[in-house]
Design an enzyme around this catalytic site. Structure first.
Site, PDB file in Angstrom:
ATOM      1  N   ASP A  35      -5.340  12.760   7.300  1.00 10.27           N
ATOM      2  CA  ASP A  35      -4.348  12.477   8.323  1.00 10.27           C
ATOM      3  C   ASP A  35      -3.244  13.545   8.283  1.00 10.27           C
ATOM      4  OD1 ASP A  35      -3.224  10.460  10.269  1.00 10.27           O
ATOM      5  OD2 ASP A  35      -1.615  10.453   8.787  1.00 10.27           O
ATOM      6  N   GLU A  62      -7.233  16.367  10.600  1.00  9.11           N
ATOM      7  CA  GLU A  62      -6.447  16.143  11.803  1.00  9.11           C
ATOM      8  C   GLU A  62      -5.465  17.317  11.825  1.00  9.11           C
ATOM      9  OE1 GLU A  62      -4.042  12.542  13.974  1.00  9.11           O
ATOM     10  OE2 GLU A  62      -3.504  12.975  11.900  1.00  9.11           O
TER      11      GLU A  62
END
Length: 603
Positions: free
Chosen positions: A316, A351
């Site tokens: 993330d 990401e």
């Protein structure tokens, strides 16, 4: 020799090691129910050690640290705070917010989870990842996925173990899943503003302990995760963990003292004036320029591979991992993962953005990493909405070579946990996040979505049919594309969140998947797409010479055709001289299809 951190048993003893360079004293706190026994730890450089003359697996423990309390200068030592071991792998309860977590001098032993001394963990036999580029990734919110699943026993709903249920595995096989990607399963805490609103964090992107599984969704701890991974592996399906190494739930200067903040606050990035850097939007940013922080992250990854057998990781806000403070393609963490014998062959997915300076880094991660490609999502949505150029669509279908060059590292997706579901993309032009308690200000404001005549649910058969056609066109485009493809669980059968595009705090019917009312015809359509993709080898369709793009009238595309938003249809023939699959699409007809064409006859 590298010292093992955390709690470990062996040779008739239990050993505890924790890092706290600036503490003046540190105690190991052992718990028997609510009764606490403190043992002074011995300093050894930046580390503190304690040893018990017996093996005590299952014992509950935490730490207390003494030192300076000066938050404005980065010192948060308060011996009243029970601190979670950063190397804990199991906790006895979930985290929850309480004002005492941030109040100097208020004891938190009755609030903060205690770590559990682990048994000797078996090592999972090492195998190559059950996943290959081009496969389908299935993104799963562990709790929301099974809370309303009629075939999963009530005692398993909302847990990691539910994913190993035969009915779930059968569904994954039917739609051609190559790997499930579990949204965070490590222990997290609610954001401070949620409890007063009667809401909780349902996604888990606010961790405190970076490798301790959350007792709420993985009550069986490491054993439960390992057994679920094994069950999916037997079915030929890989498991990828979505991990948050960009910030922790200790939040900003007003946040609580729970673990790293009270032991080694230097793990967080600070500006020259001592203030916390917030490149994550979550109040703090972990500092990957620090070797000790990288070591904790690497040990976390090794733990999940060695003891749980996972196939890879999605990171993330992964740009944070390469900051020191600015983003660098030569960041140490990349080399350290690549050089690690346990991690080098794992599936690694970035990401590729954060909200800090130059935070958008799509296409700049290492060549062996995959990257979430939001350009695919946006350009495909715009085309089928009716205002995107066909040239942008073709580029995305062809693997986004403008971003990745010849390396097919794109993870193509239409929707993810963050944003509209696929069904809501074609039913809502605006977000409807009123249930989140922030006056509909949270979540993305620009979604490249549309409502086909009316906002939200409609009983008009024509509108319903148009929305169904749009979903099929979007899905067919995804499965036709070059690259790895990703579906968020439920999008294969029309999952809706009633227009909420930021359902992180909706641990209820808004965020839970409705299995009873799923669109079976759409589900069958996705299964057929998966079979068709597998039949052509996933990545076998390559967009390169001597392939030819043609207009729907058969003529070759011109530069003006590519840029004209009115260009309706195109077709691609990979090799006019040989048998191959041809791709054709028409925005007017809402159609995209592959057709197998034979090789020209020799005369």
């Amino acid at each position: 020799m590298t010292r093992p951190y955390g709690a470990s048993i062996g040779r008739g003893r239990t050993r505890f090691v924790v890092r706290s360079p600036e503490a003046s004293a540190l105690w190991l706190c052992l718990f028997d129910g609510d009764a606490e026994r403190r043992i002074a730890m011995r300093r050894d450089g930046d580390d503190w050690l304690a040893e018990l003359p017996a093996e005590v697996p299952g014992a509950r423990y935490g730490y207390r640290a003494e030192g300076e309390w000066a938050p404005d200068r980065g010192h948060w030592f308060d011996s009243a705070k029970l601190l979670v071991d950063p190397y804990a792998i199991q906790l006895d309860r979930r985290f929850f917010q309480h004002p005492s977590l941030a109040a100097f001098g208020e004891d938190t032993a009755g609030i903060v989870p205690r770590a559990i001394v682990p048994e000797r963990l078996p090592t999972v036999r090492r195998r190559k990842p059950r996943f290959a580029r081009g496969d389908l990734i299935y993104e799963v919110n562990v709790r929301g996925f099974s809370m309303q699943h009629p075939d999963v026993p009530a005692n398993l709903r909302g847990t990691v173990a539910a994913l190993a249920h035969p009915a779930v595995i059968a569904h994954l096989k039917e739609i051609g899943v190559g790997a499930v990607e579990l949204m965070p399963v490590v222990a997290w805490i609610d954001e401070r503003h949620l409890p007063p609103l009667g809401l909780t964090n349902a996604w888990g992107y606010n961790p405190v302990a970076l490798m301790a599984l959350d007792p709420g969704i993985c009550p069986g701890g490491v054993t439960e995760l390992r057994e679920m991974v094994s069950a999916l592996h037997k079915a030929g399906i890989g498991v990828i963990l979505d991990l948050v190494f960009n910030h922790t739930g200790e939040s900003d200067i007003h946040g609580g003292v729970l673990s790293l903040r009270g032991l080694d606050n230097a793990a967080y990035a600070h500006a020259p004036d001592g203030s916390l850097i917030n490149d994550t939007g979550c109040g703090n940013t972990l500092d990957f320029a620090r070797p000790a922080l990288r070591a904790l992250v690497l040990d976390s990854l090794r733990h999940f591979v060695r003891h749980c057998g996972v196939d890879g990781f999605r990171f993330d806000l992964a740009t944070i991992m390469a900051r020191g403070p600015g983003f660098s393609e030569d960041a140490p963490i990349f080399a350290e993962i690549a050089a690690d014998p346990l991690l080098a062959d794992r599936v690694l997915i970035a990401e590729p953005w954060d909200i800090g300076p130059s935070g958008y880094q799509l296409g700049r991660f290492p060549q062996n990493w995959l990257e979430w490609n939001d350009r695919f999502r946006d350009d495909v949505r715009r085309f089928w909405r009716g205002d995107g150029a066909i040239g942008a669509l073709a580029t995305r279908i062809a693997g986004s070579s403008d971003i990745f060059g010849k390396d097919c590292r794109s993870v193509n997706f239409l929707a993810a946990h963050d944003g509209f579901t696929l069904a809501d993309t074609v039913a809502y032009a605006e977000r409807h996040n009123h249930a989140n308690g922030e006056d509909n200000r949270d979540g993305h404001g620009d979604n490249q979505s549309w409502n086909c005549g009316t906002e939200g649910p409609s009983s008009d058969p024509a509108i319903t049919a148009r929305r169904q056609a749009d979903q099929r066109a979007l899905l067919a485009t995804l499965f036709a594309s070059i690259g790895t493809v990703m579906l968020t669980a439920g999008d294969e059968f029309g999952r809706s969140q009633a227009g909420n595009n930021n359902a992180y705090c909706q641990d209820n019917s808004i965020g839970w998947i409705d299995w009873q009312n799923r669109d079976r015809q759409l589900e069958d359509f996705v299964a057929a797409l998966a079979r068709a993709r597998a039949a052509r080898g996933g990545l076998a369709m390559e967009f390169r010479e001597p392939g030819v793009w043609r207009r729907s009238d058969g003529n070759e595309m011109t530069t003006a055709d590519w840029m004209d938003p009115l260009t309706d249809g195109i077709a691609y023939v990979p090799d006019p001289s040989a048998a191959s699959f041809a791709l054709s699409l028409s925005r007017r007809e809402g159609l995209i299809a592959w057709s197998k064409i034979p090789a020209p006859s020799k005369t």
